[in-house]
Design a protein around this motif. Structure first.
Motif, PDB file in Angstrom:
ATOM      1  N   SER A 110       0.822  -1.209   0.000  1.00  0.00           N
ATOM      2  CA  SER A 110       0.000   0.000   0.000  1.00  0.00           C
ATOM      3  C   SER A 110       0.856   1.259   0.000  1.00  0.00           C
ATOM      4  O   SER A 110       2.073   1.201   0.229  1.00  0.00           O
ATOM      5  N   ALA A 111       0.205   2.378  -0.254  1.00  0.00           N
ATOM      6  CA  ALA A 111       0.883   3.677  -0.249  1.00  0.00           C
ATOM      7  C   ALA A 111      -0.102   4.715   0.261  1.00  0.00           C
ATOM      8  O   ALA A 111      -1.321   4.555   0.156  1.00  0.00           O
ATOM      9  N   ALA A 112       0.436   5.810   0.789  1.00  0.00           N
ATOM     10  CA  ALA A 112      -0.398   6.915   1.267  1.00  0.00           C
ATOM     11  C   ALA A 112      -0.281   8.086   0.302  1.00  0.00           C
ATOM     12  O   ALA A 112       0.831   8.465  -0.094  1.00  0.00           O
ATOM     13  N   GLU A 113      -1.405   8.647  -0.081  1.00  0.00           N
ATOM     14  CA  GLU A 113      -1.400   9.842  -0.918  1.00  0.00           C
ATOM     15  C   GLU A 113      -1.065  11.043  -0.041  1.00  0.00           C
ATOM     16  O   GLU A 113      -1.710  11.273   0.978  1.00  0.00           O
ATOM     17  N   ILE A 114      -0.059  11.816  -0.438  1.00  0.00           N
ATOM     18  CA  ILE A 114       0.380  12.951   0.386  1.00  0.00           C
ATOM     19  C   ILE A 114       0.286  14.285  -0.346  1.00  0.00           C
ATOM     20  O   ILE A 114       0.677  15.321   0.198  1.00  0.00           O
ATOM     21  N   GLY A 115      -0.242  14.286  -1.561  1.00  0.00           N
ATOM     22  CA  GLY A 115      -0.359  15.524  -2.316  1.00  0.00           C
ATOM     23  C   GLY A 115      -0.392  15.234  -3.799  1.00  0.00           C
ATOM     24  O   GLY A 115      -0.561  14.086  -4.221  1.00  0.00           O
ATOM     25  N   SER A 116      -0.212  16.292  -4.589  1.00  0.00           N
ATOM     26  CA  SER A 116      -0.185  16.133  -6.040  1.00  0.00           C
ATOM     27  C   SER A 116       0.929  16.992  -6.622  1.00  0.00           C
ATOM     28  O   SER A 116       1.450  17.901  -5.957  1.00  0.00           O
ATOM     29  N   VAL A 117       1.284  16.699  -7.856  1.00  0.00           N
ATOM     30  CA  VAL A 117       2.302  17.486  -8.538  1.00  0.00           C
ATOM     31  C   VAL A 117       1.891  18.955  -8.578  1.00  0.00           C
ATOM     32  O   VAL A 117       2.718  19.856  -8.406  1.00  0.00           O
ATOM     33  N   ASP A 121       3.457  27.040  -8.769  1.00  0.00           N
ATOM     34  CA  ASP A 121       2.737  27.582  -9.920  1.00  0.00           C
ATOM     35  C   ASP A 121       3.295  27.070 -11.240  1.00  0.00           C
ATOM     36  O   ASP A 121       2.570  26.930 -12.226  1.00  0.00           O
ATOM     37  N   LEU A 122       4.604  26.818 -11.283  1.00  0.00           N
ATOM     38  CA  LEU A 122       5.257  26.259 -12.468  1.00  0.00           C
ATOM     39  C   LEU A 122       5.937  24.955 -12.062  1.00  0.00           C
ATOM     40  O   LEU A 122       7.151  24.912 -11.849  1.00  0.00           O
ATOM     41  N   PRO A 123       5.162  23.871 -11.905  1.00  0.00           N
ATOM     42  CA  PRO A 123       5.765  22.615 -11.437  1.00  0.00           C
ATOM     43  C   PRO A 123       6.889  22.153 -12.356  1.00  0.00           C
ATOM     44  O   PRO A 123       6.760  22.174 -13.581  1.00  0.00           O
ATOM     45  N   THR A 124       7.990  21.777 -11.762  1.00  0.00           N
ATOM     46  CA  THR A 124       9.127  21.240 -12.500  1.00  0.00           C
ATOM     47  C   THR A 124       9.552  19.932 -11.853  1.00  0.00           C
ATOM     48  O   THR A 124       9.194  19.642 -10.708  1.00  0.00           O
ATOM     49  N   ARG A 125      10.326  19.173 -12.573  1.00  0.00           N
ATOM     50  CA  ARG A 125      10.752  17.879 -12.036  1.00  0.00           C
ATOM     51  C   ARG A 125      11.541  18.053 -10.750  1.00  0.00           C
ATOM     52  O   ARG A 125      11.329  17.335  -9.774  1.00  0.00           O
ATOM     53  N   HIS A 126      12.467  19.026 -10.741  1.00  0.00           N
ATOM     54  CA  HIS A 126      13.261  19.179  -9.525  1.00  0.00           C
ATOM     55  C   HIS A 126      12.428  19.778  -8.392  1.00  0.00           C
ATOM     56  O   HIS A 126      12.689  19.512  -7.220  1.00  0.00           O
ATOM     57  N   GLY A 127      11.381  20.566  -8.731  1.00  0.00           N
ATOM     58  CA  GLY A 127      10.491  21.064  -7.693  1.00  0.00           C
ATOM     59  C   GLY A 127       9.717  19.941  -7.028  1.00  0.00           C
ATOM     60  O   GLY A 127       9.511  19.935  -5.808  1.00  0.00           O
ATOM     61  N   VAL A 128       9.273  18.976  -7.841  1.00  0.00           N
ATOM     62  CA  VAL A 128       8.589  17.801  -7.298  1.00  0.00           C
ATOM     63  C   VAL A 128       9.545  16.989  -6.428  1.00  0.00           C
ATOM     64  O   VAL A 128       9.175  16.510  -5.350  1.00  0.00           O
ATOM     65  N   ALA A 129      10.796  16.852  -6.879  1.00  0.00           N
ATOM     66  CA  ALA A 129      11.787  16.120  -6.081  1.00  0.00           C
ATOM     67  C   ALA A 129      12.011  16.792  -4.734  1.00  0.00           C
ATOM     68  O   ALA A 129      12.086  16.125  -3.697  1.00  0.00           O
ATOM     69  N   ALA A 153      12.896  22.426 -18.052  1.00  0.00           N
ATOM     70  CA  ALA A 153      11.455  22.594 -17.841  1.00  0.00           C
ATOM     71  C   ALA A 153      10.771  23.347 -18.988  1.00  0.00           C
ATOM     72  O   ALA A 153       9.539  23.415 -19.018  1.00  0.00           O
ATOM     73  N   PHE A 154      11.552  23.885 -19.939  1.00  0.00           N
ATOM     74  CA  PHE A 154      10.968  24.708 -20.999  1.00  0.00           C
ATOM     75  C   PHE A 154      11.416  24.195 -22.367  1.00  0.00           C
ATOM     76  O   PHE A 154      12.480  23.587 -22.504  1.00  0.00           O
TER      77      PHE A 154
END
Length: 520
Positions: free
Chosen positions: A305-312, A317-325, A387-388
């Motif tokens: 199982s896993a727990a949902e802790i949020g979303s991307v 405001d400008l989600p990026t891969r390193h921001g998600v990390a 990111a662009f």
């Protein structure tokens, strides 16, 4: 395999071994504090309050330092010496050789004062080591430490961690390299439950006995080679954050070699390795599934199982891969401290990033203008460039001895043009010439960076006038854009050749953009 150790390094001075709390006997301890900046001042002020005999040294004899020196003398410093010769040797403290040197993080290990102290067998601490040793204080709550290091993303991650902890109802504050000295937080009337501690490689170099609840290395890329002497030394100092960790060592699954740093660490018995990834998480990891942030590490049945802790979308405001990390690393730190999943999402939504970190400055006629002045090295610039899609890139500054080949090769196809600022641009220009020969390269300072003097009657620009250079850079970039483009100021270099700091550079960029677009 992680192995356990509760032992701190052997200390030469028996008295220093006993100094493990605020209430220990610090009185009469002879200490030389190197540096009178923010961290050095806090260290000296704290030691004086503890009853130590303190001499403070700094090679800069300017108005700010003189004011700080006057204040320290008023509160009880035995001596304050400023000037170019101040840190060339180890002075006596009240006529006797010192027991200890406490150094500010920016001072290189090769500094004559520190070299002489080592040769004489005088122990050297950083301000972080001192802070750890006074964390415990009779009659006050002892805060837990959640420690973060990495080449990039540290400030954002500790800010997110602080926000998550506060959303969980905890008294928390981001401290350390983020700007607020840990010692100031420990002396604050507020009794904090948790400190989110940003640690630079400089600070970790002089930290010996810190034992955090959880620790994280976000990433390690070539940077500060001039300070550490080699990338290997830099990487080794970063990995020190894991030493003596008690609950979780958090590592970046997406970076080769990251898990090796955890495996090599001496940790407290029972400490776990917890990974984070922007892909699908495996066992004991946090990651992303269908644009959701999920936790498979801090749940009861993590095998199934896993727990949902949020979303991307919660990460900015400008989600990026390193921001998600960064968000996942912050979540892992907070979850290690017992925070519930809902507080992670609430904290990410409440978090407001600092300025100059992939910050949208303006968007007009289909062109976005992005300030990422905080990108002071190639690794940070890669995070925003990737990111662009189509980028007019404003780059350059003090390179600090790094290599740009990998950055340029990875992004050559998305570069529409490059506008070069800075006075130390030979390495960047060489990489662009070799690896992106079709990309136009424009010099914001005519006559510099391979450019030529203007032929349209514009006055020459003083290379040291960063604000004039930035205005020219923005004008050159504007002339190359069309709808769908992004003008990205991600210099991949330090700023001190033309600006006070990266914030000054970012502010200059934003002001220049507003002037150029008629938004001022």
């Amino acid at each position: 395999m992680m192995h356990a150790s509760n032992e701190n390094p052997v200390l030469d001075n028996p008295r220093l071994t006993e100094l493990t709390s605020w209430d220990a006997d610090w009185s009469g301890l002879r200490v030389v504090v190197a540096g009178i900046g923010v961290s050095g001042f806090a260290a000296a002020d704290t030691l004086i309050e503890l009853g130590a005999l303190v001499t403070v040294l700094d090679s800069g004899d300017n108005e700010r330092n003189q004011q700080a020196a006057d204040t320290l003398k008023i509160v009880g410093a035995r001596d304050v010496v400023l000037g170019p010769d101040a840190m060339t040797r180890v002075p006596d403290v009240v006529g006797v050789r010192p027991d200890l040197v406490v150094t500010s993080p920016g001072i290189r290990p090769t500094n004559p004062l520190l070299t002489a102290a080592r040769e004489e067998g005088i122990q050297i601490w950083g301000d972080v080591e001192l802070a750890w040793r006074v964390s415990e204080r009779r009659g006050r709550r002892t805060p837990q430490w959640l420690c973060v290091t990495g080449t990039n993303g540290k400030t954002t991650t500790v800010g997110m961690t602080e926000s998550i902890l506060r959303s969980a109802g905890l008294k928390a504050i981001a401290v350390g390299n983020v700007g607020t000295p840990i010692l100031d937080a420990l002396r604050d009337p507020v009794e904090y439950d948790v400190l989110a501690v940003e640690l630079s490689s400089f600070q970790l170099h002089w930290a010996h006995s810190v034992s955090p609840l959880a620790s994280a290395v976000l990433n390690v890329a070539e940077d500060h080679v001039d300070w550490h002497g080699s990338f290997e030394n830099y990487r080794a100092d970063k990995s020190r954050v894991y030493e003596n960790t008690r609950v979780a060592c958090i590592y970046n699954v997406d970076q080769p070699g990251a898990e090796e740093l955890v495996e090599a660490a001496d940790v407290v018995e029972g400490c776990r390795a917890v990974g984070f990834t922007t892909g699908t998480p495996g066992l004991s990891m946090l990651g992303v599934v269908d644009e959701l942030l999920v936790d498979r590490a801090f749940v009861a049945d993590r095998a199934t199982s896993a727990a949902e802790i949020g979303s991307v979308a919660d990460t900015g405001d400008l989600p990026t891969r390193h921001g998600v990390a960064n968000a996942l690393a912050a979540a892992a730190l907070a979850r290690a401290a017992g925070v519930e999943p809902g507080a992670v999402r609430d904290g990410l939504l409440a978090y407001r990033p600092g300025e100059h970190r992939i910050q949208l400055v303006a968007e007009t006629e289909g062109v976005r203008w992005i300030d990422d002045s905080k990108a002071t090295n190639p690794h940070a610039a890669q995070a925003s460039l990737s990111a662009f899609d189509t980028v007019v890139w404003i780059a350059g500054g003090l390179s600090k001895g790094v290599d740009y080949d990998e950055l340029v090769a990875a992004n050559a196809q998305r570069l529409k043009a490059v506008v070069v600022i800075g006075t130390d641009d030979a390495a960047l220009l060489g990489s662009l010439s070799r690896l992106a020969p079709e990309v136009p390269v424009l010099a914001a300072t005519p006559g510099l960076a391979g450019g030529t003097a203007t032929s349209n009657g514009e006055p020459a620009i003083d290379p040291s006038d960063g604000h004039a250079v930035m205005r020219r850079a923005v004008q050159l970039a504007a002339a190359r854009t069309e709808p769908g483009d992004t003008v990205l100021m991600a210099p991949a270099a330090a700023s001190m050749d033309q600006f006070t700091d990266y914030a000054d550079r970012g502010t200059s960029f934003a002001r220049s953009v507003h002037e150029e677009l008629g938004l001022a």
